[in-house]
Scaffold this motif. Structure first.
Motif, PDB file in Angstrom:
ATOM      1  N   HIS A   1      -5.072  17.918   6.119  1.00 16.37           N
ATOM      2  CA  HIS A   1      -4.651  16.753   5.340  1.00 16.37           C
ATOM      3  C   HIS A   1      -3.457  16.058   5.984  1.00 16.37           C
ATOM      4  N   GLU A   2      -2.507  16.840   6.442  1.00 19.85           N
ATOM      5  CA  GLU A   2      -1.304  16.230   7.011  1.00 19.85           C
ATOM      6  C   GLU A   2      -1.599  15.530   8.337  1.00 19.85           C
ATOM      7  N   GLN A   3      -2.508  16.094   9.146  1.00 20.13           N
ATOM      8  CA  GLN A   3      -2.875  15.440  10.398  1.00 20.13           C
ATOM      9  C   GLN A   3      -3.690  14.175  10.139  1.00 20.13           C
ATOM     10  N   ALA A   4      -4.601  14.230   9.178  1.00 19.37           N
ATOM     11  CA  ALA A   4      -5.389  13.040   8.839  1.00 19.37           C
ATOM     12  C   ALA A   4      -4.477  11.905   8.397  1.00 19.37           C
ATOM     13  N   ALA A   5      -3.453  12.232   7.618  1.00 18.46           N
ATOM     14  CA  ALA A   5      -2.514  11.210   7.175  1.00 18.46           C
ATOM     15  C   ALA A   5      -1.734  10.629   8.345  1.00 18.46           C
ATOM     16  N   ALA A   6      -1.264  11.498   9.247  1.00 14.43           N
ATOM     17  CA  ALA A   6      -0.479  11.035  10.394  1.00 14.43           C
ATOM     18  C   ALA A   6      -1.275  10.049  11.242  1.00 14.43           C
TER      19      ALA A   6
ATOM     20  N   ALA B   1      -9.904  14.069  13.609  1.00 15.63           N
ATOM     21  CA  ALA B   1      -8.526  14.552  13.449  1.00 15.63           C
ATOM     22  C   ALA B   1      -8.486  15.787  12.567  1.00 15.63           C
ATOM     23  N   MET B   2      -9.248  15.773  11.488  1.00 17.28           N
ATOM     24  CA  MET B   2      -9.268  16.939  10.602  1.00 17.28           C
ATOM     25  C   MET B   2      -9.893  18.132  11.308  1.00 17.28           C
ATOM     26  N   GLY B   3     -10.948  17.880  12.074  1.00 13.59           N
ATOM     27  CA  GLY B   3     -11.591  18.958  12.819  1.00 13.59           C
ATOM     28  C   GLY B   3     -10.677  19.556  13.870  1.00 13.59           C
ATOM     29  N   ASN B   4      -9.929  18.695  14.564  1.00 19.05           N
ATOM     30  CA  ASN B   4      -8.992  19.194  15.571  1.00 19.05           C
ATOM     31  C   ASN B   4      -7.897  20.047  14.934  1.00 19.05           C
ATOM     32  N   ALA B   5      -7.409  19.603  13.771  1.00 18.91           N
ATOM     33  CA  ALA B   5      -6.380  20.370  13.069  1.00 18.91           C
ATOM     34  C   ALA B   5      -6.936  21.714  12.612  1.00 18.91           C
TER      35      ALA B   5
ATOM     36  N   MET C   1       0.843  -1.198   0.000  1.00 21.90           N
ATOM     37  CA  MET C   1       0.000   0.000   0.000  1.00 21.90           C
ATOM     38  C   MET C   1       0.878   1.247   0.000  1.00 21.90           C
ATOM     39  N   ARG C   2       0.506   2.199  -0.815  1.00 21.41           N
ATOM     40  CA  ARG C   2       1.233   3.466  -0.870  1.00 21.41           C
ATOM     41  C   ARG C   2       1.125   4.170   0.473  1.00 21.41           C
ATOM     42  N   ASP C   3       2.246   4.722   0.963  1.00 22.41           N
ATOM     43  CA  ASP C   3       2.201   5.358   2.278  1.00 22.41           C
ATOM     44  C   ASP C   3       2.726   6.787   2.278  1.00 22.41           C
ATOM     45  N   ARG C   4       2.982   7.343   1.093  1.00 25.86           N
ATOM     46  CA  ARG C   4       3.423   8.729   0.988  1.00 25.86           C
ATOM     47  C   ARG C   4       2.644   9.410  -0.129  1.00 25.86           C
TER      48      ARG C   4
ATOM     49  N   ILE D   1       0.413   7.250   7.679  1.00 22.09           N
ATOM     50  CA  ILE D   1       1.028   7.528   6.382  1.00 22.09           C
ATOM     51  C   ILE D   1       1.538   8.963   6.391  1.00 22.09           C
ATOM     52  N   HIS D   2       2.225   9.356   5.332  1.00 24.29           N
ATOM     53  CA  HIS D   2       2.772  10.710   5.245  1.00 24.29           C
ATOM     54  C   HIS D   2       2.130  11.445   4.084  1.00 24.29           C
ATOM     55  N   CYS D   3       1.699  12.663   4.349  1.00 26.41           N
ATOM     56  CA  CYS D   3       1.158  13.531   3.298  1.00 26.41           C
ATOM     57  C   CYS D   3       1.829  14.893   3.399  1.00 26.41           C
TER      58      CYS D   3
END
Length: 283
Positions: free
Chosen positions: A23-28, A266-270, A1-4, A32-34
């Motif tokens: 987006h970056e927090q949702a990925a974390a 997570a997105m809402g918190n960010a 699975m792609r992780d970046r 995964i890394h975004c």
């Protein structure tokens, strides 16, 4: 699975955007890394946009979001459109599918989930929509899909309002020739213009037209409490900030980019952390 994943946002002005944090927090949270890159370009013409999109195609992006003022301008520069984006005529999410760029519209899906609770508790009646640009088109189609009693569309560019009303004439949409005509007797009001977005402190609707028996929503989220919403709250109206639209639209875009369902929490918190660092709500 792609992780970046490399994603981003094309628009102007966008330095204030909460999208990178979301987006970056949702990925974390998903392990995964975004990296979400802001691509802020003022006054981009057709050739400029084509060059940027070619870069998106070639440089390893999973996709990009598109915001004001380019949501309509990119439409015919893409290889394909999802059915919703094709119907609306505006794109806020572009997915790189192999070598093809495919346009989607998550403003519409995001707005549906944001507004449903408010519509469910409000008296039924026509909705005034101020703004017939990219986000205005998406909101109009979202409202039509929800079966509202009618949509009165006003835009400073009368031709744009008339065209959008024509697209939705079978859903009881009409072109309003003034803000006052759109708002008079309306059960709800949506601002889909950038008026009220910092540094603007203007309002798209005179305070005198607002009253306690209507609800008022604003697509702007910088700041959350725009002059319009502050005035509406003071009149006793129910209000909806741009928070839920921003989070829902971003979550839907994230899933299109990655194939993974993000945490709305997570997105809402960010999002809230970005807002808390910049703005305070009225007392």
């Amino acid at each position: 699975m792609r992780d970046r994943f490399l994603t981003g946002l094309i628009g102007y002005p966008i330095a204030h955007s909460a999208a990178p944090a979301m987006h970056e927090q949702a990925a974390a949270v998903l392990g995964i890394h975004c990296h979400y890159q802001l691509i802020e370009v003022k006054g981009a013409g057709r050739d400029d946009l084509r060059a940027m999109l070619e870069g998106v195609r070639r440089l390893g992006f999973a996709g990009v979001n598109v915001t004001f003022p380019y949501k309509e301008a990119v439409v015919d520069l893409l290889d394909d459109l999802a059915p919703d984006a094709r119907a609306i005529g505006a794109v806020n999410t572009i997915v790189v599918d192999g070598v093809r760029l495919v346009g989607h519209n998550t403003d519409a899906t995001g707005f549906v989930r944001a507004i449903e609770p408010l519509l469910g508790s409000a008296p039924r009646g026509p909705i005034a929509l101020i703004g017939a640009g990219g986000v205005g088109k998406a909101i109009a189609f979202a409202l039509a899909g929800l079966g509202v009693a009618g949509i009165r569309i006003f835009d400073a560019d009368a031709a744009k309002a008339a065209q959008l009303a024509g697209q939705l004439r079978d859903r009881h949409a009409v072109h309003a020739t003034s803000v006052a005509t759109a708002v008079d007797g309306a059960a709800g009001l949506v601002n889909a213009t950038p008026v009220g977005m910092l540094p603007s402190r203007d309002t798209p609707v005179p305070d005198a037209l607002l009253h306690s028996s209507m609800w008022v929503a604003d697509a702007v989220y910088t700041p959350l409490w725009t002059p319009l919403l502050t005035a509406a709250k003071a009149k006793g109206a129910s209000v909806l900030t741009g928070r839920d639209l921003a989070i829902n639209a971003s979550a839907d875009a994230f899933k299109l980019f990655t194939g993974l369902a993000p945490s709305h929490v997570a997105m809402g918190n960010a999002f809230d952390a970005v807002m808390a660092a910049r703005y305070s709500p009225p007392a």
